[in-house]
Scaffold this active site. Structure first.
Site, PDB file in Angstrom:
ATOM      1  N   ASN A 160       0.880  -1.180   0.000  1.00  0.00           N
ATOM      2  CA  ASN A 160       0.000   0.000   0.000  1.00  0.00           C
ATOM      3  C   ASN A 160       0.912   1.223   0.000  1.00  0.00           C
ATOM      4  O   ASN A 160       1.439   1.612   1.030  1.00  0.00           O
ATOM      5  CB  ASN A 160      -0.887  -0.048   1.226  1.00  0.00           C
ATOM      6  CG  ASN A 160      -2.042   0.945   1.203  1.00  0.00           C
ATOM      7  OD1 ASN A 160      -2.663   1.180   2.235  1.00  0.00           O
ATOM      8  ND2 ASN A 160      -2.358   1.532   0.071  1.00  0.00           N
TER       9      ASN A 160
ATOM     10  N   ASN B  94      -6.354  10.503  -1.097  1.00  0.00           N
ATOM     11  CA  ASN B  94      -6.392   9.365  -2.007  1.00  0.00           C
ATOM     12  C   ASN B  94      -5.979   9.776  -3.415  1.00  0.00           C
ATOM     13  O   ASN B  94      -5.884  10.964  -3.736  1.00  0.00           O
ATOM     14  CB  ASN B  94      -7.800   8.762  -2.037  1.00  0.00           C
ATOM     15  CG  ASN B  94      -8.211   8.184  -0.707  1.00  0.00           C
ATOM     16  OD1 ASN B  94      -7.444   7.479  -0.059  1.00  0.00           O
ATOM     17  ND2 ASN B  94      -9.442   8.478  -0.274  1.00  0.00           N
TER      18      ASN B  94
ATOM     19  N   CYS C  51      -5.524   5.648   7.750  1.00  0.00           N
ATOM     20  CA  CYS C  51      -4.890   4.575   6.992  1.00  0.00           C
ATOM     21  C   CYS C  51      -3.877   3.897   7.894  1.00  0.00           C
ATOM     22  O   CYS C  51      -2.902   4.526   8.321  1.00  0.00           O
ATOM     23  CB  CYS C  51      -4.211   5.113   5.735  1.00  0.00           C
ATOM     24  SG  CYS C  51      -3.285   3.845   4.833  1.00  0.00           S
TER      25      CYS C  51
ATOM     26  N   ASN D 140      -1.746   1.401   7.193  1.00  0.00           N
ATOM     27  CA  ASN D 140      -0.443   1.216   6.558  1.00  0.00           C
ATOM     28  C   ASN D 140       0.353   2.517   6.542  1.00  0.00           C
ATOM     29  O   ASN D 140       1.566   2.518   6.795  1.00  0.00           O
ATOM     30  CB  ASN D 140      -0.627   0.694   5.129  1.00  0.00           C
ATOM     31  CG  ASN D 140      -1.135  -0.732   5.103  1.00  0.00           C
ATOM     32  OD1 ASN D 140      -0.657  -1.592   5.821  1.00  0.00           O
ATOM     33  ND2 ASN D 140      -2.132  -0.984   4.274  1.00  0.00           N
TER      34      ASN D 140
ATOM     35  N   ASN E 229     -13.168   4.727   9.714  1.00  0.00           N
ATOM     36  CA  ASN E 229     -13.658   4.857   8.346  1.00  0.00           C
ATOM     37  C   ASN E 229     -14.500   3.617   8.046  1.00  0.00           C
ATOM     38  O   ASN E 229     -14.372   2.581   8.699  1.00  0.00           O
ATOM     39  CB  ASN E 229     -12.500   5.018   7.341  1.00  0.00           C
ATOM     40  CG  ASN E 229     -11.493   3.882   7.412  1.00  0.00           C
ATOM     41  OD1 ASN E 229     -11.582   2.999   8.245  1.00  0.00           O
ATOM     42  ND2 ASN E 229     -10.519   3.909   6.525  1.00  0.00           N
TER      43      ASN E 229
ATOM     44  N   ARG F  12     -12.033   2.912  -0.925  1.00  0.00           N
ATOM     45  CA  ARG F  12     -12.776   4.100  -1.298  1.00  0.00           C
ATOM     46  C   ARG F  12     -11.816   5.189  -1.792  1.00  0.00           C
ATOM     47  O   ARG F  12     -10.917   5.608  -1.090  1.00  0.00           O
ATOM     48  CB  ARG F  12     -13.560   4.589  -0.065  1.00  0.00           C
ATOM     49  CG  ARG F  12     -14.351   5.852  -0.249  1.00  0.00           C
ATOM     50  CD  ARG F  12     -15.124   6.225   1.002  1.00  0.00           C
ATOM     51  NE  ARG F  12     -14.271   6.459   2.159  1.00  0.00           N
ATOM     52  CZ  ARG F  12     -14.696   6.975   3.313  1.00  0.00           C
ATOM     53  NH1 ARG F  12     -15.980   7.259   3.470  1.00  0.00           N
ATOM     54  NH2 ARG F  12     -13.868   7.148   4.317  1.00  0.00           N
TER      55      ARG F  12
ATOM     56  N   CYS G  41      -4.675  -2.822   2.935  1.00  0.00           N
ATOM     57  CA  CYS G  41      -5.395  -1.758   3.630  1.00  0.00           C
ATOM     58  C   CYS G  41      -5.388  -2.108   5.114  1.00  0.00           C
ATOM     59  O   CYS G  41      -5.948  -3.132   5.519  1.00  0.00           O
ATOM     60  CB  CYS G  41      -6.820  -1.644   3.107  1.00  0.00           C
ATOM     61  SG  CYS G  41      -7.838  -0.458   4.016  1.00  0.00           S
TER      62      CYS G  41
ATOM     63  N   THR H 111      -6.756  -0.513   7.845  1.00  0.00           N
ATOM     64  CA  THR H 111      -8.072  -0.486   8.490  1.00  0.00           C
ATOM     65  C   THR H 111      -8.951  -1.601   7.948  1.00  0.00           C
ATOM     66  O   THR H 111      -9.766  -2.175   8.678  1.00  0.00           O
ATOM     67  CB  THR H 111      -8.754   0.879   8.289  1.00  0.00           C
ATOM     68  OG1 THR H 111      -8.813   1.193   6.884  1.00  0.00           O
ATOM     69  CG2 THR H 111      -8.019   1.988   9.029  1.00  0.00           C
TER      70      THR H 111
END
Length: 290
Positions: free
Chosen positions: A14, A67, A76, A78, A152, A211, A219, A221
């Protein structure tokens, strides 16, 4: 044109562009994220991360994430691990416990250091929100998933076909059930490997549609949401290894308060442990609009 220094980093694939905003503020990070994230005409990444001073004394640093489509993300996992490695190895701090302010609150980073190198980072991701977790959303033959918020939104679908992430993930991100859009996980419980200890954490193969970014290698989360959803639905216990396209993250949903190696772990908090890596440093031209 003036140039701005950046660092490319990734956590389990990521990848983000990191800028030290304490020294190099960016006026329009949303536009910068769109331009720089382009994998053909820019640096190439899943987005842009700004590391800045914290405006509140309870945190050491702040993180803003944009993003690849320019939208701002709340959190995030990561990226937070990468920030822990960045601030320690770039000698911005000597702390091995770092408090990071995000749009979803302050996250505590526990740096696992050996010989001056951050080998992995454990992040206290806080308590998951699981009210009304089980949902039925008829899309492309899928009806049942588990909704988990890790600061999130995530919708976790357990299925043998995790490779439908592209077509179905895109449709679900924009489903009317998610007016603010949603991260979508497709997860499969892997069979127990012969010869592994009986108490080995179950492995859950997971693919993610993020998203604002689409398919990503990992990811943080999303891994946490998947582990929580697996526990809620009786597919796994409190610990899981989430196997994503870019690597594996270990997730523990802490059942009770406990201490280990001088660190305190809180009941009902989710702890994510995984690697972070530098890719390269560089400079990019920046126009007056950025």
């Amino acid at each position: 044109m003036p140039k701005i220094p950046f660092t490319k980093m990734h956590g389990c694939g990521n990848d983000y562009i990191y800028v030290n905003a304490m020294e190099h503020p960016i006026a329009d990070p949303s536009r910068a994220a769109i331009l720089w994230s382009d994998r053909h005409k820019g640096i190439g990444s899943d987005g842009l991360v700004l590391i800045d001073r914290s405006p509140v004394p309870e945190a050491d640093y702040s993180m803003r994430i944009f993003n690849a489509d320019g939208s701002e993300a709340m959190m995030c996992g990561n990226a937070s691990r990468c920030i822990g490695k960045y601030v320690y190895e770039r000698e911005l701090t000597s702390k091995t416990t770092v408090r990071l302010l995000t749009l979803s609150g302050i996250k505590t980073l526990l740096l696992n250091v050996a010989d001056g190198i951050v080998g992995s980072v454990t992040v206290d991701m806080g308590e998951p929100q699981v009210e009304n977790a089980e949902q039925f959303i008829p899309t492309r033959g899928l009806t049942q998933g588990t909704f988990v918020s890790m600061g999130n939104p995530h919708y976790v679908i357990f299925t043998d076909d995790v490779d439908q992430v592209g077509e179905t993930g895109r449709a679900l991100e924009h489903h009317p059930a998610f007016p603010q859009r949603c991260n979508i996980e497709f997860a499969r419980i892997e069979p127990v490997v012969s010869g592994f200890p009986a108490d080995t954490a179950p492995r859950i193969r997971t693919r993610v549609w993020e998203r604002g970014s689409g398919i990503t290698q990992a990811c943080g989360t999303g891994a946490c949401a998947t582990a929580v959803a697996a526990c809620l639905t009786g597919r796994a216990g409190r610990e899981s290894d989430i196997v994503m396209d870019g690597g594996t993250l270990h997730i523990e949903w802490c059942e009770e308060d406990r201490s280990a190696e001088g660190r305190f772990f809180k009941k009902n908090h989710v702890y994510m442990t995984g690697p972070a890596a530098f890719v390269f440093d560089g400079e990019i031209e920046i126009n007056s609009k950025l």
